[in-house]
Scaffold this active site. Structure first.
Site, PDB file in Angstrom:
ATOM      1  N   GLY A  21       0.834  -1.207   0.000  1.00 28.03           N
ATOM      2  CA  GLY A  21       0.000   0.000   0.000  1.00 28.03           C
ATOM      3  C   GLY A  21       0.858   1.242   0.000  1.00 28.03           C
ATOM      4  O   GLY A  21       2.084   1.188   0.151  1.00 28.03           O
TER       5      GLY A  21
ATOM      6  N   ARG B 267       3.913   6.138   1.727  1.00 26.12           N
ATOM      7  CA  ARG B 267       4.444   7.507   1.806  1.00 26.12           C
ATOM      8  C   ARG B 267       3.985   8.370   0.637  1.00 26.12           C
ATOM      9  O   ARG B 267       4.549   9.442   0.402  1.00 26.12           O
ATOM     10  CB  ARG B 267       5.956   7.465   1.827  1.00 26.12           C
TER      11      ARG B 267
ATOM     12  N   ASP C  79       8.872   6.246   7.692  1.00 25.65           N
ATOM     13  CA  ASP C  79       8.537   7.591   8.160  1.00 25.65           C
ATOM     14  C   ASP C  79       7.601   8.326   7.198  1.00 25.65           C
ATOM     15  O   ASP C  79       7.244   9.484   7.444  1.00 25.65           O
ATOM     16  CB  ASP C  79       9.818   8.413   8.386  1.00 25.65           C
ATOM     17  N   GLY C  80       7.259   7.695   6.092  1.00 31.36           N
ATOM     18  CA  GLY C  80       6.322   8.327   5.160  1.00 31.36           C
ATOM     19  C   GLY C  80       6.954   9.391   4.275  1.00 31.36           C
ATOM     20  O   GLY C  80       6.259  10.077   3.528  1.00 31.36           O
TER      21      GLY C  80
ATOM     22  N   ASP D 145       4.285  -4.927  -7.304  1.00 38.37           N
ATOM     23  CA  ASP D 145       3.669  -3.685  -6.810  1.00 38.37           C
ATOM     24  C   ASP D 145       4.261  -2.464  -7.517  1.00 38.37           C
ATOM     25  O   ASP D 145       3.758  -1.352  -7.346  1.00 38.37           O
ATOM     26  CB  ASP D 145       3.846  -3.550  -5.292  1.00 38.37           C
ATOM     27  N   ASN D 146       5.309  -2.673  -8.311  1.00 39.56           N
ATOM     28  CA  ASN D 146       5.875  -1.552  -9.080  1.00 39.56           C
ATOM     29  C   ASN D 146       5.535  -1.660 -10.562  1.00 39.56           C
ATOM     30  O   ASN D 146       6.136  -0.967 -11.382  1.00 39.56           O
ATOM     31  CB  ASN D 146       7.398  -1.506  -8.900  1.00 39.56           C
TER      32      ASN D 146
END
Ligand code: AMP
Ligand code: MG
Length: 486
Positions: free
Chosen positions: A90, A93, A125-126, A252-253
Protein backbone atom coordinates in the site's frame (compact mmCIF):
# COMPACT_ATOMS: atom_id res chain seq x y z
CA UNK A 1 -4.52 27.65 -20.15
CA UNK A 2 -5.71 27.38 -16.59
CA UNK A 3 -4.75 28.90 -13.29
CA UNK A 4 -3.77 26.52 -10.50
CA UNK A 5 -7.02 27.00 -8.66
CA UNK A 6 -9.07 26.14 -11.76
CA UNK A 7 -8.13 22.45 -11.92
CA UNK A 8 -11.22 20.27 -12.14
CA UNK A 9 -11.15 17.02 -10.16
CA UNK A 10 -13.17 13.88 -10.85
CA UNK A 11 -12.00 11.37 -8.23
CA UNK A 12 -13.14 8.06 -9.64
CA UNK A 13 -10.80 5.84 -7.60
CA UNK A 14 -11.73 7.56 -4.34
CA UNK A 15 -15.39 6.76 -5.07
CA UNK A 16 -14.62 3.02 -4.96
CA UNK A 17 -14.67 3.41 -1.19
CA UNK A 18 -12.95 2.35 1.98
CA UNK A 19 -11.97 -1.17 0.87
CA UNK A 20 -9.65 0.35 -1.75
CA UNK A 21 -8.02 3.30 -0.03
CA UNK A 22 -7.95 5.31 3.19
CA UNK A 23 -8.40 9.02 3.57
CA UNK A 24 -5.16 10.67 4.76
CA UNK A 25 -4.15 14.33 4.69
CA UNK A 26 -0.65 15.28 3.50
CA UNK A 27 1.77 16.28 6.21
CA UNK A 28 3.63 19.34 4.89
CA UNK A 29 7.41 19.65 4.71
CA UNK A 30 8.96 22.76 6.26
CA UNK A 31 10.16 25.82 4.27
CA UNK A 32 9.49 24.25 0.87
CA UNK A 33 11.54 25.33 -2.13
CA UNK A 34 10.87 24.51 -5.73
CA UNK A 35 13.77 22.45 -7.11
CA UNK A 36 12.48 21.23 -10.47
CA UNK A 37 9.38 21.75 -12.54
CA UNK A 38 8.36 20.19 -15.84
CA UNK A 39 6.61 22.55 -18.25
CA UNK A 40 5.42 19.70 -20.52
CA UNK A 41 3.92 17.95 -17.47
CA UNK A 42 2.17 21.19 -16.48
CA UNK A 43 0.70 21.30 -19.98
CA UNK A 44 -0.96 17.91 -19.35
CA UNK A 45 -3.06 19.73 -16.74
CA UNK A 46 -3.52 22.76 -19.06
CA UNK A 47 -1.47 24.82 -16.61
CA UNK A 48 0.26 27.96 -17.77
CA UNK A 49 4.03 27.57 -17.01
CA UNK A 50 3.98 30.95 -15.23
CA UNK A 51 1.80 29.38 -12.51
CA UNK A 52 4.90 27.58 -11.21
CA UNK A 53 6.24 30.95 -10.02
CA UNK A 54 3.26 31.59 -7.72
CA UNK A 55 3.65 30.96 -3.99
CA UNK A 56 0.50 28.79 -4.18
CA UNK A 57 2.26 26.37 -6.49
CA UNK A 58 5.03 25.39 -4.11
CA UNK A 59 2.56 25.29 -1.21
CA UNK A 60 0.25 22.91 -3.07
CA UNK A 61 3.19 20.75 -4.13
CA UNK A 62 4.64 20.55 -0.62
CA UNK A 63 1.44 19.61 1.19
CA UNK A 64 0.77 23.04 2.78
CA UNK A 65 -2.40 23.62 0.80
CA UNK A 66 -4.86 21.39 -0.92
CA UNK A 67 -7.21 21.93 -3.85
CA UNK A 68 -10.72 22.05 -2.40
CA UNK A 69 -11.92 19.20 -4.62
CA UNK A 70 -8.89 16.97 -4.07
CA UNK A 71 -9.61 13.86 -1.96
CA UNK A 72 -6.22 12.59 -0.76
CA UNK A 73 -6.13 8.86 -0.20
CA UNK A 74 -3.58 6.12 0.43
CA UNK A 75 -4.26 3.09 -1.80
CA UNK A 76 -4.02 -0.49 -0.56
CA UNK A 77 -2.17 -3.12 -2.58
CA UNK A 78 0.14 -6.06 -2.08
CA UNK A 79 2.63 -7.72 -4.40
CA UNK A 80 5.44 -10.13 -5.11
CA UNK A 81 8.76 -8.66 -4.02
CA UNK A 82 11.87 -10.46 -5.32
CA UNK A 83 9.68 -13.50 -6.00
CA UNK A 84 8.04 -13.75 -2.57
CA UNK A 85 4.51 -12.63 -1.79
CA UNK A 86 4.12 -9.68 0.59
CA UNK A 87 0.47 -9.60 1.68
CA UNK A 88 0.22 -5.94 2.61
CA UNK A 89 2.01 -3.03 1.05
CA UNK A 90 0.00 0.00 0.00
CA UNK A 91 0.93 3.67 -0.25
CA UNK A 92 3.25 4.05 2.73
CA UNK A 93 4.44 7.51 1.81
CA UNK A 94 2.50 8.69 -1.20
CA UNK A 95 -1.06 9.91 -1.57
CA UNK A 96 -3.37 9.92 -4.53
CA UNK A 97 -4.54 13.54 -4.24
CA UNK A 98 -7.22 13.07 -6.88
CA UNK A 99 -7.87 12.84 -10.60
CA UNK A 100 -7.68 15.99 -12.71
CA UNK A 101 -9.84 16.08 -15.81
CA UNK A 102 -8.06 18.15 -18.45
CA UNK A 103 -9.45 20.05 -21.45
CA UNK A 104 -8.73 17.08 -23.72
CA UNK A 105 -11.00 14.92 -21.56
CA UNK A 106 -8.10 12.93 -20.05
CA UNK A 107 -7.93 12.06 -16.37
CA UNK A 108 -4.53 12.49 -14.72
CA UNK A 109 -3.86 11.10 -11.26
CA UNK A 110 -2.03 13.57 -9.04
CA UNK A 111 0.11 11.61 -6.59
CA UNK A 112 2.16 13.32 -3.91
CA UNK A 113 5.15 11.18 -2.95
CA UNK A 114 6.74 11.81 0.45
CA UNK A 115 3.50 13.16 1.95
CA UNK A 116 3.89 11.56 5.40
CA UNK A 117 2.71 8.44 7.19
CA UNK A 118 -0.35 6.42 6.23
CA UNK A 119 -1.97 3.21 7.53
CA UNK A 120 0.45 1.38 5.18
CA UNK A 121 3.70 2.96 6.36
CA UNK A 122 4.72 -0.02 8.52
CA UNK A 123 8.06 1.07 10.09
CA UNK A 124 8.63 3.85 7.54
CA UNK A 125 8.54 7.59 8.16
CA UNK A 126 6.32 8.33 5.16
CA UNK A 127 8.94 10.58 3.62
CA UNK A 128 10.99 10.70 0.44
CA UNK A 129 14.47 12.20 0.32
CA UNK A 130 15.66 14.85 -2.12
CA UNK A 131 18.09 12.47 -3.86
CA UNK A 132 15.44 9.89 -4.80
CA UNK A 133 12.81 12.52 -5.67
CA UNK A 134 15.23 14.15 -8.12
CA UNK A 135 16.11 10.75 -9.57
CA UNK A 136 12.46 9.90 -10.17
CA UNK A 137 11.75 13.32 -11.68
CA UNK A 138 14.70 13.13 -14.08
CA UNK A 139 14.02 9.56 -15.19
CA UNK A 140 10.31 9.88 -15.77
CA UNK A 141 10.59 13.05 -17.86
CA UNK A 142 13.62 11.69 -19.75
CA UNK A 143 11.96 8.34 -20.55
CA UNK A 144 8.99 10.24 -21.92
CA UNK A 145 11.32 12.31 -24.11
CA UNK A 146 12.93 9.10 -25.36
CA UNK A 147 9.51 7.80 -26.42
CA UNK A 148 9.21 5.24 -23.63
CA UNK A 149 5.94 5.27 -21.66
CA UNK A 150 6.36 6.46 -18.08
CA UNK A 151 4.58 8.10 -15.21
CA UNK A 152 5.35 11.82 -15.36
CA UNK A 153 6.73 14.27 -12.86
CA UNK A 154 5.30 17.74 -12.32
CA UNK A 155 7.75 19.04 -9.74
CA UNK A 156 10.10 18.38 -6.85
CA UNK A 157 10.16 20.48 -3.69
CA UNK A 158 12.86 20.32 -1.03
CA UNK A 159 12.61 21.43 2.57
CA UNK A 160 14.34 22.05 5.86
CA UNK A 161 12.65 18.91 7.26
CA UNK A 162 15.30 16.30 8.02
CA UNK A 163 14.89 12.54 7.86
CA UNK A 164 17.19 9.61 8.63
CA UNK A 165 18.37 7.13 6.05
CA UNK A 166 21.99 5.91 6.22
CA UNK A 167 22.67 9.49 7.28
CA UNK A 168 20.52 12.54 7.89
CA UNK A 169 18.97 13.79 4.65
CA UNK A 170 16.65 16.44 3.37
CA UNK A 171 12.96 15.49 3.00
CA UNK A 172 11.41 16.31 -0.35
CA UNK A 173 8.18 15.77 -2.24
CA UNK A 174 7.53 14.73 -5.82
CA UNK A 175 4.23 15.47 -7.50
CA UNK A 176 3.69 12.64 -9.96
CA UNK A 177 1.18 12.32 -12.77
CA UNK A 178 -0.10 9.09 -14.31
CA UNK A 179 -3.25 8.01 -16.11
CA UNK A 180 -3.68 5.48 -13.28
CA UNK A 181 -1.87 4.37 -10.14
CA UNK A 182 -3.38 0.87 -10.23
CA UNK A 183 -0.61 -1.73 -10.05
CA UNK A 184 -0.58 -5.48 -10.65
CA UNK A 185 -0.44 -5.69 -6.86
CA UNK A 186 -3.89 -4.08 -6.48
CA UNK A 187 -5.47 -7.13 -8.09
CA UNK A 188 -3.23 -9.47 -6.08
CA UNK A 189 -4.37 -7.85 -2.84
CA UNK A 190 -8.08 -8.56 -3.43
CA UNK A 191 -7.36 -12.03 -4.83
CA UNK A 192 -5.20 -13.21 -1.93
CA UNK A 193 -7.42 -11.65 0.74
CA UNK A 194 -10.35 -13.53 -0.86
CA UNK A 195 -12.51 -10.49 -1.60
CA UNK A 196 -14.13 -11.51 -4.91
CA UNK A 197 -16.67 -8.68 -4.87
CA UNK A 198 -13.95 -6.05 -4.50
CA UNK A 199 -11.79 -7.78 -7.09
CA UNK A 200 -14.67 -7.53 -9.54
CA UNK A 201 -15.32 -3.92 -8.58
CA UNK A 202 -11.65 -3.11 -9.24
CA UNK A 203 -11.83 -4.96 -12.56
CA UNK A 204 -14.91 -2.97 -13.58
CA UNK A 205 -13.25 0.28 -12.56
CA UNK A 206 -10.07 -0.43 -14.55
CA UNK A 207 -12.04 -1.65 -17.53
CA UNK A 208 -14.38 1.33 -17.76
CA UNK A 209 -11.85 4.04 -16.82
CA UNK A 210 -8.70 2.78 -18.53
CA UNK A 211 -9.64 0.20 -21.16
CA UNK A 212 -13.06 1.42 -22.39
CA UNK A 213 -12.30 0.08 -25.89
CA UNK A 214 -12.43 -3.45 -24.40
CA UNK A 215 -16.03 -3.06 -23.24
CA UNK A 216 -17.30 -3.74 -26.76
CA UNK A 217 -15.32 -7.02 -27.00
CA UNK A 218 -17.07 -10.38 -26.45
CA UNK A 219 -14.92 -10.96 -23.34
CA UNK A 220 -14.03 -7.53 -21.96
CA UNK A 221 -11.80 -8.74 -19.10
CA UNK A 222 -9.83 -10.98 -21.41
CA UNK A 223 -9.41 -8.12 -23.89
CA UNK A 224 -8.20 -5.93 -21.03
CA UNK A 225 -5.65 -8.54 -19.93
CA UNK A 226 -4.46 -8.92 -23.52
CA UNK A 227 -4.00 -5.18 -23.74
CA UNK A 228 -1.98 -5.17 -20.47
CA UNK A 229 0.21 -8.00 -21.83
CA UNK A 230 0.82 -6.12 -25.09
CA UNK A 231 1.52 -2.79 -23.44
CA UNK A 232 3.93 -4.40 -20.98
CA UNK A 233 5.74 -6.17 -23.83
CA UNK A 234 6.08 -2.87 -25.73
CA UNK A 235 7.32 -1.14 -22.58
CA UNK A 236 10.01 -3.73 -21.93
CA UNK A 237 11.03 -3.54 -25.62
CA UNK A 238 11.64 0.18 -25.06
CA UNK A 239 13.67 -0.45 -21.90
CA UNK A 240 15.85 -3.09 -23.55
CA UNK A 241 16.35 -1.03 -26.71
CA UNK A 242 17.59 2.00 -24.76
CA UNK A 243 19.44 0.25 -21.94
CA UNK A 244 17.09 1.12 -19.09
CA UNK A 245 17.41 -1.06 -15.97
CA UNK A 246 14.44 -0.60 -13.63
CA UNK A 247 16.05 -2.39 -10.71
CA UNK A 248 12.96 -3.34 -8.64
CA UNK A 249 10.46 -5.07 -10.89
CA UNK A 250 8.25 -6.25 -8.04
CA UNK A 251 4.59 -6.66 -9.00
CA UNK A 252 3.67 -3.69 -6.81
CA UNK A 253 5.88 -1.55 -9.08
CA UNK A 254 4.19 -2.73 -12.29
CA UNK A 255 1.53 -0.43 -13.74
CA UNK A 256 -1.58 -1.86 -15.38
CA UNK A 257 -1.14 0.92 -17.96
CA UNK A 258 2.17 -0.54 -19.18
CA UNK A 259 4.14 2.53 -18.18
CA UNK A 260 7.44 2.76 -16.30
CA UNK A 261 6.47 3.13 -12.68
CA UNK A 262 8.03 3.55 -9.22
CA UNK A 263 11.66 4.42 -9.67
CA UNK A 264 14.23 3.06 -7.26
CA UNK A 265 17.90 2.33 -7.91
CA UNK A 266 17.42 2.37 -11.72
CA UNK A 267 20.21 2.94 -14.24
CA UNK A 268 20.74 3.44 -17.93
CA UNK A 269 23.60 1.28 -19.22
CA UNK A 270 26.88 3.04 -19.82
CA UNK A 271 28.94 0.11 -21.20
CA UNK A 272 26.76 -2.55 -22.73
CA UNK A 273 26.39 -5.35 -20.20
CA UNK A 274 23.48 -7.79 -20.46
CA UNK A 275 24.14 -9.06 -16.93
CA UNK A 276 24.19 -5.62 -15.35
CA UNK A 277 22.44 -5.38 -11.96
CA UNK A 278 21.81 -1.79 -10.92
CA UNK A 279 20.30 -2.55 -7.51
CA UNK A 280 22.95 -3.50 -5.01
CA UNK A 281 20.26 -5.07 -2.82
CA UNK A 282 19.76 -7.68 -5.58
CA UNK A 283 22.79 -9.99 -5.18
CA UNK A 284 21.11 -12.80 -7.14
CA UNK A 285 20.61 -10.51 -10.12
CA UNK A 286 16.90 -11.32 -10.33
CA UNK A 287 16.34 -7.92 -11.94
CA UNK A 288 19.47 -7.83 -14.10
CA UNK A 289 19.18 -6.02 -17.43
CA UNK A 290 18.56 -9.13 -19.54
CA UNK A 291 16.27 -10.71 -16.94
CA UNK A 292 13.79 -7.86 -17.31
CA UNK A 293 12.15 -9.73 -20.20
CA UNK A 294 11.42 -13.03 -18.40
CA UNK A 295 10.60 -11.13 -15.20
CA UNK A 296 7.95 -9.03 -16.96
CA UNK A 297 6.43 -12.31 -18.17
CA UNK A 298 6.61 -13.72 -14.64
CA UNK A 299 4.90 -10.60 -13.28
CA UNK A 300 2.14 -10.90 -15.89
CA UNK A 301 1.65 -14.51 -14.76
CA UNK A 302 1.23 -13.26 -11.20
CA UNK A 303 -1.39 -10.80 -12.45
CA UNK A 304 -3.08 -13.58 -14.44
CA UNK A 305 -3.30 -15.67 -11.28
CA UNK A 306 -5.09 -12.81 -9.52
CA UNK A 307 -7.51 -12.50 -12.44
CA UNK A 308 -8.56 -16.18 -12.43
CA UNK A 309 -11.89 -15.36 -10.72
CA UNK A 310 -12.72 -13.09 -13.67
CA UNK A 311 -11.18 -14.85 -16.70
CA UNK A 312 -11.03 -18.46 -17.90
CA UNK A 313 -7.65 -20.00 -17.04
CA UNK A 314 -7.00 -21.42 -20.51
CA UNK A 315 -7.65 -18.03 -22.05
CA UNK A 316 -5.30 -16.40 -19.57
CA UNK A 317 -2.60 -18.93 -20.41
CA UNK A 318 -3.04 -18.43 -24.16
CA UNK A 319 -2.87 -14.67 -23.75
CA UNK A 320 0.30 -14.89 -21.65
CA UNK A 321 1.80 -16.74 -24.60
CA UNK A 322 1.51 -13.53 -26.64
CA UNK A 323 4.03 -11.71 -24.47
CA UNK A 324 7.29 -12.99 -25.88
CA UNK A 325 6.47 -12.74 -29.62
CA UNK A 326 4.99 -9.29 -29.04
CA UNK A 327 8.09 -8.21 -27.14
CA UNK A 328 10.45 -9.62 -29.78
CA UNK A 329 8.58 -7.90 -32.59
CA UNK A 330 8.71 -4.49 -30.90
CA UNK A 331 12.27 -4.86 -29.69
CA UNK A 332 13.52 -5.76 -33.14
CA UNK A 333 11.55 -2.88 -34.67
CA UNK A 334 13.19 -0.43 -32.30
CA UNK A 335 16.65 -1.89 -32.85
CA UNK A 336 16.26 -1.84 -36.64
CA UNK A 337 15.61 1.86 -36.31
CA UNK A 338 18.68 2.23 -34.12
CA UNK A 339 20.75 0.42 -36.75
CA UNK A 340 19.35 2.69 -39.45
CA UNK A 341 17.37 0.09 -41.39
CA UNK A 342 14.10 0.93 -43.06
CA UNK A 343 13.28 -2.57 -44.20
CA UNK A 344 13.16 -5.81 -42.22
CA UNK A 345 15.40 -8.76 -43.01
CA UNK A 346 15.36 -12.25 -41.53
CA UNK A 347 19.02 -11.94 -40.60
CA UNK A 348 18.55 -8.78 -38.49
CA UNK A 349 18.11 -10.57 -35.18
CA UNK A 350 21.37 -12.51 -35.62
CA UNK A 351 23.22 -9.40 -36.82
CA UNK A 352 22.06 -7.51 -33.74
CA UNK A 353 22.97 -10.34 -31.35
CA UNK A 354 26.49 -10.51 -32.78
CA UNK A 355 26.89 -6.78 -32.28
CA UNK A 356 25.70 -6.89 -28.67
CA UNK A 357 28.07 -9.74 -27.92
CA UNK A 358 30.98 -7.78 -29.37
CA UNK A 359 29.96 -4.71 -27.37
CA UNK A 360 29.71 -6.79 -24.22
CA UNK A 361 33.16 -8.29 -24.80
CA UNK A 362 34.76 -4.86 -25.17
CA UNK A 363 32.65 -2.81 -22.72
CA UNK A 364 31.57 -0.44 -25.49
CA UNK A 365 29.42 2.55 -24.55
CA UNK A 366 25.87 1.55 -25.53
CA UNK A 367 24.48 5.02 -26.22
CA UNK A 368 27.46 6.58 -27.96
CA UNK A 369 28.05 3.59 -30.24
CA UNK A 370 24.67 3.96 -31.97
CA UNK A 371 24.86 7.74 -32.12
CA UNK A 372 28.25 7.58 -33.82
CA UNK A 373 27.17 4.75 -36.11
CA UNK A 374 24.58 7.10 -37.61
CA UNK A 375 26.68 10.24 -37.67
CA UNK A 376 28.54 9.48 -40.92
CA UNK A 377 28.42 7.01 -43.81
CA UNK A 378 28.72 3.38 -42.64
CA UNK A 379 32.31 2.87 -43.82
CA UNK A 380 33.55 6.02 -42.05
CA UNK A 381 31.58 5.42 -38.89
CA UNK A 382 32.71 1.80 -38.68
CA UNK A 383 36.35 2.73 -39.22
CA UNK A 384 36.16 5.16 -36.29
CA UNK A 385 34.24 2.82 -33.99
CA UNK A 386 36.60 -0.09 -34.68
CA UNK A 387 39.11 1.27 -32.14
CA UNK A 388 36.64 0.60 -29.31
CA UNK A 389 36.63 -3.15 -29.89
CA UNK A 390 39.12 -5.73 -28.61
CA UNK A 391 38.02 -8.52 -30.93
CA UNK A 392 39.03 -6.80 -34.16
CA UNK A 393 38.50 -9.84 -36.38
CA UNK A 394 34.99 -10.27 -34.95
CA UNK A 395 34.24 -6.59 -35.39
CA UNK A 396 35.55 -6.51 -38.97
CA UNK A 397 33.38 -9.48 -39.91
CA UNK A 398 30.37 -7.83 -38.33
CA UNK A 399 31.16 -4.47 -39.98
CA UNK A 400 31.34 -6.10 -43.42
CA UNK A 401 27.91 -7.68 -42.88
CA UNK A 402 26.48 -4.43 -41.53
CA UNK A 403 27.73 -2.50 -44.56
CA UNK A 404 26.22 -5.05 -46.92
CA UNK A 405 22.92 -4.93 -45.01
CA UNK A 406 22.89 -1.10 -45.03
CA UNK A 407 23.65 -1.04 -48.75
CA UNK A 408 20.81 -3.48 -49.42
CA UNK A 409 18.50 -1.23 -47.37
CA UNK A 410 19.32 1.36 -49.97
CA UNK A 411 18.49 4.75 -48.46
CA UNK A 412 20.57 7.86 -49.10
CA UNK A 413 23.11 8.77 -46.41
CA UNK A 414 21.43 12.07 -45.51
CA UNK A 415 18.14 10.31 -44.85
CA UNK A 416 19.86 7.51 -42.97
CA UNK A 417 21.61 10.05 -40.77
CA UNK A 418 18.42 11.99 -40.00
CA UNK A 419 16.58 8.77 -39.22
CA UNK A 420 19.34 7.45 -36.97
CA UNK A 421 19.62 10.74 -35.10
CA UNK A 422 15.92 10.54 -34.35
CA UNK A 423 16.33 6.99 -33.01
CA UNK A 424 19.67 7.25 -31.19
CA UNK A 425 19.86 9.74 -28.35
CA UNK A 426 22.96 11.82 -27.92
CA UNK A 427 22.12 12.41 -24.26
CA UNK A 428 21.13 9.70 -21.81
CA UNK A 429 20.52 9.92 -18.06
CA UNK A 430 23.79 8.44 -16.88
CA UNK A 431 24.09 7.77 -13.17
CA UNK A 432 27.26 9.83 -12.78
CA UNK A 433 25.49 12.87 -14.29
CA UNK A 434 22.54 12.46 -11.94
CA UNK A 435 24.92 12.03 -9.02
CA UNK A 436 26.85 15.25 -9.75
CA UNK A 437 23.63 17.22 -10.06
CA UNK A 438 22.20 15.70 -6.86
CA UNK A 439 25.33 16.53 -4.90
CA UNK A 440 24.98 20.18 -5.95
CA UNK A 441 21.24 20.20 -5.16
CA UNK A 442 21.88 18.74 -1.72
CA UNK A 443 24.23 21.67 -1.13
CA UNK A 444 21.45 24.07 -2.16
CA UNK A 445 22.55 24.72 -5.76
CA UNK A 446 19.70 23.71 -8.09
CA UNK A 447 21.36 25.08 -11.26
CA UNK A 448 23.09 21.84 -12.33
CA UNK A 449 20.02 19.63 -11.89
CA UNK A 450 17.83 22.09 -13.79
CA UNK A 451 20.36 22.20 -16.60
CA UNK A 452 20.59 18.40 -16.69
CA UNK A 453 16.80 18.16 -16.88
CA UNK A 454 16.77 20.64 -19.79
CA UNK A 455 19.44 18.73 -21.72
CA UNK A 456 17.71 15.38 -21.14
CA UNK A 457 14.35 16.70 -22.27
CA UNK A 458 15.71 16.93 -25.87
CA UNK A 459 17.84 13.77 -25.90
CA UNK A 460 18.00 13.40 -29.69
CA UNK A 461 19.01 17.00 -30.45
CA UNK A 462 22.52 18.32 -30.88
CA UNK A 463 22.84 20.92 -28.12
CA UNK A 464 25.89 23.09 -28.76
CA UNK A 465 27.68 23.97 -25.55
CA UNK A 466 26.33 20.93 -23.69
CA UNK A 467 28.43 18.19 -25.29
CA UNK A 468 30.01 17.34 -21.96
CA UNK A 469 26.70 15.70 -20.96
CA UNK A 470 27.24 13.15 -23.77
CA UNK A 471 30.56 11.95 -22.41
CA UNK A 472 31.16 8.47 -21.09
CA UNK A 473 31.55 8.37 -17.33
CA UNK A 474 34.97 8.61 -15.78
CA UNK A 475 36.10 5.17 -14.49
CA UNK A 476 34.99 6.00 -10.95
CA UNK A 477 31.57 7.09 -12.24
CA UNK A 478 30.73 3.67 -13.71
CA UNK A 479 28.65 1.16 -11.80
CA UNK A 480 27.87 3.63 -9.04
CA UNK A 481 26.10 1.82 -6.26
CA UNK A 482 22.71 3.38 -5.80
CA UNK A 483 21.21 2.96 -2.40
CA UNK A 484 17.83 1.23 -2.32
CA UNK A 485 16.75 3.43 0.61
CA UNK A 486 14.85 6.38 -0.70
P1 AMP B 1 9.21 1.12 -2.93
O1 AMP B 1 10.47 0.39 -2.65
O2 AMP B 1 9.36 2.62 -2.97
O3 AMP B 1 8.48 0.61 -4.13
O4 AMP B 1 8.26 0.87 -1.68
C1 AMP B 1 7.81 -0.41 -1.26
C2 AMP B 1 6.80 -0.24 -0.16
O5 AMP B 1 7.39 0.40 0.97
C3 AMP B 1 5.58 0.60 -0.53
O6 AMP B 1 4.49 0.11 0.15
C4 AMP B 1 5.99 1.97 -0.03
O7 AMP B 1 4.89 2.80 0.22
C5 AMP B 1 6.72 1.61 1.28
N1 AMP B 1 7.71 2.63 1.66
C6 AMP B 1 8.89 2.90 1.06
N2 AMP B 1 9.53 3.89 1.71
C7 AMP B 1 8.75 4.27 2.74
C8 AMP B 1 8.86 5.24 3.78
N3 AMP B 1 9.92 6.04 3.90
N4 AMP B 1 7.84 5.32 4.67
C9 AMP B 1 6.77 4.52 4.57
N5 AMP B 1 6.61 3.59 3.64
C10 AMP B 1 7.58 3.45 2.72
MG1 MG C 1 6.86 0.83 -5.07
Amino acid sequence: MKALTDLFFDNRFARLGEAFSSEVLPEPIADPQLVLVSTPAMALLDLDPAQAQLPDFVELCAGHKLWSSAEPRAMVYSGHQFGGYNPRLGDGRGLLLGEVLNNAGEHWDLHLKGAGQTPYSRQGDGRAVLRSSIREFLASEHLHALGIPSSRALCVTSSSTRVWRETQECAAMLLRLAPSHVRFGHFEYFYYTKQPEQLKQLGEHVLSCHFPECLAQPEPYLAMFRSIVERTAELIAGWQAYGFCHGVMNTDNMSIMGITFDFGPYAFLDDFDAQYVCNHSDPQGRYSFSNQVPIAHWNLSALAQALTPLINVDHLRETLGLFLPHYQHHYLERMRRRLGFLSADDGDQALLERLLQLMQGSAVDYTNFFRELGDSAPEHALARLRDDFLDLAGFDAWAADYRARSAADGSAQAERQARMRAANPKYILRNYLAQHAITAAEAGDYGPVRELHQVLSQPFDEQPGFERYAQRPPEDGKHLEISCSS
